[in-house]
Design a protein around this motif. Structure first.
Motif, PDB file in Angstrom:
ATOM      1  N   SER A  57       0.835  -1.195   0.000  1.00 17.14           N
ATOM      2  CA  SER A  57       0.000   0.000   0.000  1.00 17.14           C
ATOM      3  C   SER A  57       0.874   1.251   0.000  1.00 17.14           C
ATOM      4  O   SER A  57       1.966   1.259   0.566  1.00 17.14           O
ATOM      5  CB  SER A  57      -0.911   0.011   1.231  1.00 17.14           C
ATOM      6  OG  SER A  57      -1.572   1.251   1.370  1.00 17.14           O
ATOM      7  N   THR A  58       0.357   2.310  -0.625  1.00 14.85           N
ATOM      8  CA  THR A  58       1.086   3.584  -0.668  1.00 14.85           C
ATOM      9  C   THR A  58       0.542   4.595   0.334  1.00 14.85           C
ATOM     10  O   THR A  58       1.023   5.727   0.391  1.00 14.85           O
ATOM     11  CB  THR A  58       0.992   4.192  -2.073  1.00 14.85           C
ATOM     12  OG1 THR A  58      -0.385   4.432  -2.394  1.00 14.85           O
ATOM     13  CG2 THR A  58       1.600   3.269  -3.120  1.00 14.85           C
ATOM     14  N   VAL A  59      -0.479   4.203   1.109  1.00 13.47           N
ATOM     15  CA  VAL A  59      -1.127   5.146   2.028  1.00 13.47           C
ATOM     16  C   VAL A  59      -1.061   4.617   3.458  1.00 13.47           C
ATOM     17  O   VAL A  59      -0.641   3.484   3.697  1.00 13.47           O
ATOM     18  CB  VAL A  59      -2.588   5.415   1.606  1.00 13.47           C
ATOM     19  CG1 VAL A  59      -2.631   6.142   0.263  1.00 13.47           C
ATOM     20  CG2 VAL A  59      -3.394   4.128   1.528  1.00 13.47           C
ATOM     21  N   SER A  60      -1.493   5.421   4.402  1.00 14.40           N
ATOM     22  CA  SER A  60      -1.444   5.030   5.810  1.00 14.40           C
ATOM     23  C   SER A  60      -2.346   3.828   6.071  1.00 14.40           C
ATOM     24  O   SER A  60      -3.317   3.579   5.339  1.00 14.40           O
ATOM     25  CB  SER A  60      -1.864   6.200   6.706  1.00 14.40           C
ATOM     26  OG  SER A  60      -3.179   6.627   6.410  1.00 14.40           O
ATOM     27  N   ASP A  61      -2.040   3.098   7.129  1.00 13.46           N
ATOM     28  CA  ASP A  61      -2.663   1.798   7.364  1.00 13.46           C
ATOM     29  C   ASP A  61      -4.180   1.829   7.470  1.00 13.46           C
ATOM     30  O   ASP A  61      -4.855   0.856   7.131  1.00 13.46           O
ATOM     31  CB  ASP A  61      -2.084   1.171   8.639  1.00 13.46           C
ATOM     32  CG  ASP A  61      -0.607   0.848   8.493  1.00 13.46           C
ATOM     33  OD1 ASP A  61      -0.133   0.764   7.345  1.00 13.46           O
ATOM     34  OD2 ASP A  61       0.073   0.695   9.526  1.00 13.46           O
ATOM     35  N   ASP A  62      -4.753   2.940   7.964  1.00 13.21           N
ATOM     36  CA  ASP A  62      -6.199   3.003   8.175  1.00 13.21           C
ATOM     37  C   ASP A  62      -6.941   3.742   7.058  1.00 13.21           C
ATOM     38  O   ASP A  62      -8.146   3.995   7.174  1.00 13.21           O
ATOM     39  CB  ASP A  62      -6.502   3.696   9.517  1.00 13.21           C
ATOM     40  CG  ASP A  62      -6.002   2.882  10.703  1.00 13.21           C
ATOM     41  OD1 ASP A  62      -6.312   1.684  10.763  1.00 13.21           O
ATOM     42  OD2 ASP A  62      -5.298   3.450  11.560  1.00 13.21           O
ATOM     43  N   SER A  63      -6.245   4.082   5.977  1.00 14.59           N
ATOM     44  CA  SER A  63      -6.878   4.848   4.901  1.00 14.59           C
ATOM     45  C   SER A  63      -7.880   3.985   4.130  1.00 14.59           C
ATOM     46  O   SER A  63      -7.598   2.831   3.809  1.00 14.59           O
ATOM     47  CB  SER A  63      -5.815   5.368   3.928  1.00 14.59           C
ATOM     48  OG  SER A  63      -4.951   6.288   4.571  1.00 14.59           O
ATOM     49  N   ILE A  64      -9.028   4.567   3.809  1.00 14.74           N
ATOM     50  CA  ILE A  64     -10.027   3.870   3.013  1.00 14.74           C
ATOM     51  C   ILE A  64      -9.732   4.082   1.524  1.00 14.74           C
ATOM     52  O   ILE A  64      -8.849   4.867   1.161  1.00 14.74           O
ATOM     53  CB  ILE A  64     -11.454   4.346   3.348  1.00 14.74           C
ATOM     54  CG1 ILE A  64     -11.598   5.844   3.053  1.00 14.74           C
ATOM     55  CG2 ILE A  64     -11.774   4.048   4.800  1.00 14.74           C
ATOM     56  CD1 ILE A  64     -13.032   6.353   3.213  1.00 14.74           C
ATOM     57  N   PHE A  65     -10.474   3.403   0.675  1.00 11.51           N
ATOM     58  CA  PHE A  65     -10.263   3.491  -0.765  1.00 11.51           C
ATOM     59  C   PHE A  65     -10.401   4.927  -1.273  1.00 11.51           C
ATOM     60  O   PHE A  65     -11.271   5.681  -0.844  1.00 11.51           O
ATOM     61  CB  PHE A  65     -11.277   2.612  -1.498  1.00 11.51           C
ATOM     62  CG  PHE A  65     -11.278   2.829  -2.995  1.00 11.51           C
ATOM     63  CD1 PHE A  65     -10.372   2.160  -3.799  1.00 11.51           C
ATOM     64  CD2 PHE A  65     -12.156   3.730  -3.586  1.00 11.51           C
ATOM     65  CE1 PHE A  65     -10.355   2.362  -5.170  1.00 11.51           C
ATOM     66  CE2 PHE A  65     -12.144   3.942  -4.961  1.00 11.51           C
ATOM     67  CZ  PHE A  65     -11.246   3.266  -5.756  1.00 11.51           C
ATOM     68  N   SER A  66      -9.536   5.290  -2.222  1.00 13.44           N
ATOM     69  CA  SER A  66      -9.645   6.584  -2.895  1.00 13.44           C
ATOM     70  C   SER A  66      -9.063   6.442  -4.292  1.00 13.44           C
ATOM     71  O   SER A  66      -8.227   5.571  -4.546  1.00 13.44           O
ATOM     72  CB  SER A  66      -8.903   7.683  -2.129  1.00 13.44           C
ATOM     73  OG  SER A  66      -7.504   7.489  -2.200  1.00 13.44           O
TER      74      SER A  66
END
Length: 225
Positions: free
Chosen positions: A112-121
């Motif tokens: 993943s390229t985003v923080s662990d708790d980030s939702i789909f975007s």
């Protein structure tokens, strides 16, 4: 019921923190890049590409949750070689445990390229697609309505990485422009290799199949009597 704690690792890539669980793609990894607009022919080609990649002992990277994703998984599992790497457009903690297990059991991983708790975007989708291009040795593109050439593909070409396009995706203007730039047109992964050991072929009695199509696999180094 509490979710089991995940052993998440990270590394820095061009200043960005990349989060992952499991392993990272090795040198012999092909990124099978599809989109939401893929017809039957494209999905079958993705299945054959994953099947052939695994047979030739290549690993496969992909983006889960899209129209072609299940075909990619199925192709790799049926041959039972190679590892599966999922680039997820969300945080690792938001990815399903079943997806993580499916990748880890092959010796692969989830990235993943985003923080662990980030939702789909959509931004996360774009960034994970770019990273998949960068961390894979080769890419096969099956997006059938691609109207432009993404920067990540141009970067992969500039870095000397191999890029091919599925015949079924030629409807997209961006795909046709890639062909004009010299990218080969392929029907499946084996077309991409100079000397593949294994090649799939249509066969009504074939061991492998999807969407009503059956395929066998030919060993190029074994002569049948």
């Amino acid at each position: 019921m509490k979710r089991k704690k995940l052993d998440i690792d990270s590394f820095s890539y061009y200043g960005a923190e990349i989060r992952y669980i499991g392993a990272l793609p090795g040198e012999k990894t092909v990124f099978l890049s599809g989109g939401k607009s893929m017809g039957r022919d494209g999905i079958v080609s993705m299945y054959r590409s994953s099947l052939e990649a695994a047979a030739n002992e290549w690993s496969v990277s992909y983006i889960p949750g899209l129209k072609y994703s299940e075909a990619v998984e199925r192709g790799l599992y049926e041959r039972d070689k190679g590892s599966l790497f999922a680039f997820v457009p969300m945080g690792i903690k938001c990815a399903s445990l079943s997806l993580i297990s499916r990748c880890l059991v092959t010796g692969g991983g989830v990235i993943s390229t985003v923080s662990d708790d980030s939702i789909f975007s959509l931004e996360a989708l774009s960034s994970c697609r770019s990273l998949a291009h960068s961390l894979s040795r080769a890419t096969i593109i099956g997006n059938e309505n691609l109207s432009y050439i993404p920067y990540s593909i141009l970067s992969a070409l500039d870095e000397g990485r191999d890029v091919g396009v599925l015949e079924s995706a030629l409807n997209g203007r961006g795909i046709r422009n890639l062909v004009r730039e010299g990218c080969p047109i392929v029907k499946s992964f084996s077309d991409f290799l100079r000397a593949p050991r294994y090649i799939s072929f249509p066969s009504s009695k074939g061991k492998y199949g999807i969407m009503g199509e059956r395929f066998g696999i030919m060993d190029m180094e074994r002569y049948e009597k």
